[in-house]
Design a protein around this motif. Sequence first.
Motif, PDB file in Angstrom:
ATOM      1  N   GLY A  16     -46.890  26.933   5.658  1.00 42.08           N
ATOM      2  CA  GLY A  16     -47.492  25.684   5.238  1.00 42.08           C
ATOM      3  C   GLY A  16     -48.764  25.241   5.924  1.00 42.08           C
ATOM      4  N   ASN A  17     -49.363  24.232   5.289  1.00 39.50           N
ATOM      5  CA  ASN A  17     -50.578  23.601   5.804  1.00 39.50           C
ATOM      6  C   ASN A  17     -50.264  22.748   7.027  1.00 39.50           C
ATOM      7  OD1 ASN A  17     -52.849  23.803   3.473  1.00 39.50           O
ATOM      8  ND2 ASN A  17     -50.823  23.683   2.558  1.00 39.50           N
ATOM      9  N   ILE A  18     -51.315  22.312   7.705  1.00 41.72           N
ATOM     10  CA  ILE A  18     -51.105  21.326   8.762  1.00 41.72           C
ATOM     11  C   ILE A  18     -50.552  20.058   8.131  1.00 41.72           C
ATOM     12  CG2 ILE A  18     -52.821  22.251  10.357  1.00 41.72           C
ATOM     13  CD1 ILE A  18     -54.786  20.160   9.353  1.00 41.72           C
ATOM     14  N   VAL A  19     -49.755  19.324   8.903  1.00 47.53           N
ATOM     15  CA  VAL A  19     -49.029  18.157   8.412  1.00 47.53           C
ATOM     16  C   VAL A  19     -49.942  16.929   8.441  1.00 47.53           C
ATOM     17  CG1 VAL A  19     -47.037  16.665   8.815  1.00 47.53           C
ATOM     18  CG2 VAL A  19     -46.874  19.137   9.255  1.00 47.53           C
ATOM     19  N   THR A  20     -50.085  16.260   7.311  1.00 42.12           N
ATOM     20  CA  THR A  20     -50.980  15.103   7.232  1.00 42.12           C
ATOM     21  C   THR A  20     -50.608  14.036   8.249  1.00 42.12           C
ATOM     22  OG1 THR A  20     -51.170  15.522   4.850  1.00 42.12           O
ATOM     23  CG2 THR A  20     -52.036  13.438   5.673  1.00 42.12           C
ATOM     24  N   GLU A  21     -49.325  13.755   8.381  1.00 43.92           N
ATOM     25  CA  GLU A  21     -48.888  12.704   9.299  1.00 43.92           C
ATOM     26  C   GLU A  21     -49.304  13.019  10.735  1.00 43.92           C
ATOM     27  OE1 GLU A  21     -45.490  13.219   6.237  1.00 43.92           O
ATOM     28  OE2 GLU A  21     -47.262  14.326   6.928  1.00 43.92           O
ATOM     29  N   ASP A  22     -49.133  14.265  11.142  1.00 40.03           N
ATOM     30  CA  ASP A  22     -49.512  14.657  12.502  1.00 40.03           C
ATOM     31  C   ASP A  22     -51.029  14.653  12.674  1.00 40.03           C
ATOM     32  OD1 ASP A  22     -46.822  14.979  12.917  1.00 40.03           O
ATOM     33  OD2 ASP A  22     -46.858  17.171  12.924  1.00 40.03           O
ATOM     34  N   LEU A  23     -51.752  15.030  11.622  1.00 40.09           N
ATOM     35  CA  LEU A  23     -53.213  15.025  11.688  1.00 40.09           C
ATOM     36  C   LEU A  23     -53.741  13.607  11.872  1.00 40.09           C
ATOM     37  CD1 LEU A  23     -55.988  16.420  11.440  1.00 40.09           C
ATOM     38  CD2 LEU A  23     -55.791  16.141   8.960  1.00 40.09           C
ATOM     39  N   VAL A  24     -53.205  12.659  11.125  1.00 43.72           N
ATOM     40  CA  VAL A  24     -53.648  11.270  11.268  1.00 43.72           C
ATOM     41  C   VAL A  24     -53.436  10.803  12.696  1.00 43.72           C
ATOM     42  CG1 VAL A  24     -53.217   8.878  10.563  1.00 43.72           C
ATOM     43  CG2 VAL A  24     -53.281  10.684   8.841  1.00 43.72           C
ATOM     44  N   TYR A  25     -52.268  11.098  13.246  1.00 38.32           N
ATOM     45  CA  TYR A  25     -51.991  10.676  14.628  1.00 38.32           C
ATOM     46  C   TYR A  25     -52.983  11.317  15.598  1.00 38.32           C
ATOM     47  CZ  TYR A  25     -49.641   9.970  19.074  1.00 38.32           C
ATOM     48  OH  TYR A  25     -49.373   9.616  20.369  1.00 38.32           O
ATOM     49  N   LEU A  26     -53.217  12.608  15.441  1.00 36.69           N
ATOM     50  CA  LEU A  26     -54.165  13.298  16.320  1.00 36.69           C
ATOM     51  C   LEU A  26     -55.534  12.621  16.286  1.00 36.69           C
ATOM     52  CD1 LEU A  26     -55.101  15.846  18.008  1.00 36.69           C
ATOM     53  CD2 LEU A  26     -55.749  16.835  15.814  1.00 36.69           C
ATOM     54  N   LEU A  27     -56.057  12.413  15.093  1.00 39.34           N
ATOM     55  CA  LEU A  27     -57.404  11.870  14.963  1.00 39.34           C
ATOM     56  C   LEU A  27     -57.488  10.436  15.473  1.00 39.34           C
ATOM     57  CD1 LEU A  27     -58.264  13.281  11.422  1.00 39.34           C
ATOM     58  CD2 LEU A  27     -59.065  14.147  13.622  1.00 39.34           C
ATOM     59  N   GLU A  28     -56.536   9.610  15.070  1.00 34.72           N
ATOM     60  CA  GLU A  28     -56.568   8.212  15.503  1.00 34.72           C
ATOM     61  C   GLU A  28     -56.387   8.092  17.011  1.00 34.72           C
ATOM     62  OE1 GLU A  28     -57.021   5.292  13.838  1.00 34.72           O
ATOM     63  OE2 GLU A  28     -57.195   6.076  11.793  1.00 34.72           O
ATOM     64  N   SER A  29     -55.540   8.924  17.591  1.00 35.94           N
ATOM     65  CA  SER A  29     -55.324   8.870  19.043  1.00 35.94           C
ATOM     66  C   SER A  29     -56.558   9.336  19.801  1.00 35.94           C
ATOM     67  CB  SER A  29     -54.106   9.708  19.437  1.00 35.94           C
ATOM     68  OG  SER A  29     -54.325  11.089  19.190  1.00 35.94           O
TER      69      SER A  29
END
Length: 313
Positions: free
Chosen positions: A252-265
Amino acid sequence: MSDKKNIDILISEVGPRDGLQSVNATMPTELKLKWLTALADSGLREIEVGSFVSPRLLPQMADAAELVAHLRKRPDVFVTALVPNLKGAEAAFNSGVQKITLPISVSEPHSLANIRKTHEQVYEEVRSIVSLRNERFPHVEIESGLSTVFGCTIQGEVREQDVIGMALRMVELGVDEVGLADTVGYANPAQVRRLFNRLRGEIGAKAGSAHFHNTRGQGLANVVAALEAGVTTIDASQGGLGGCPYAPGASGNIVTEDLVYLLESMGLRTGVDIDKLVAAREWLKQGLPGEPLYGFIPDAGVGKNFHYAGGAR
């Protein structure tokens, strides 16, 4: 997508296409519509709704035009779709889609397996699609999504000069942007940084999105490398769904939920509300009962010290 007001990084949600085409079950259209609405309500501003392909080959994508029509009612969402050929492009254009992505394999063996075309046949197809767009649908953007950029399970190594050569050929044929995809999860951060820097040096502002798979656990590390190379659009899939059926071993692709957290953090504004995004998973669970969904944030939460980069919501 040209409008990136009030955000630093655009997340392009590809789950409704890349995710759903990779599972055997077909999610009912009525649940897809509710899922798309929930994704849009979370603040995602670009969503790839499906593929315009033969329903005989991919019945999961048979309702793509209906999904486009549904999301076009939302002026806050930029609606995209994947098309493999001229017939699919014409159907996508007529549906009202705002951007199409053409899957262009740098590995010719993968191209033959994926869309049954040699590189020369691909060039002719791209030329025809661009011509059709220019004549009848000038407002629609065309992206060449270069796949197997960092390696191929069929061919093996893919040379960087071949990637750059393909990107230059796509620009010559008239596409608006060129994205790079790690179709099988072979990429490492040093490679990602180097290749995106080369791409920007060769085609400038036409260098587009980054699309990573997490097959070997390096997806988010590769995102950081892409950011360091100036990439501002990242593809992701809710729940980590996705994978190429013609690339053995590609999970699978990278997980959108985890990506949002990474970027916002990291202090980068995405415009996405994580709580609303996680809630959207419920429609996936209803539409694909028993299908594994991935991601750390949906289980662990964001933590007490988390703050959105754009301030409180």
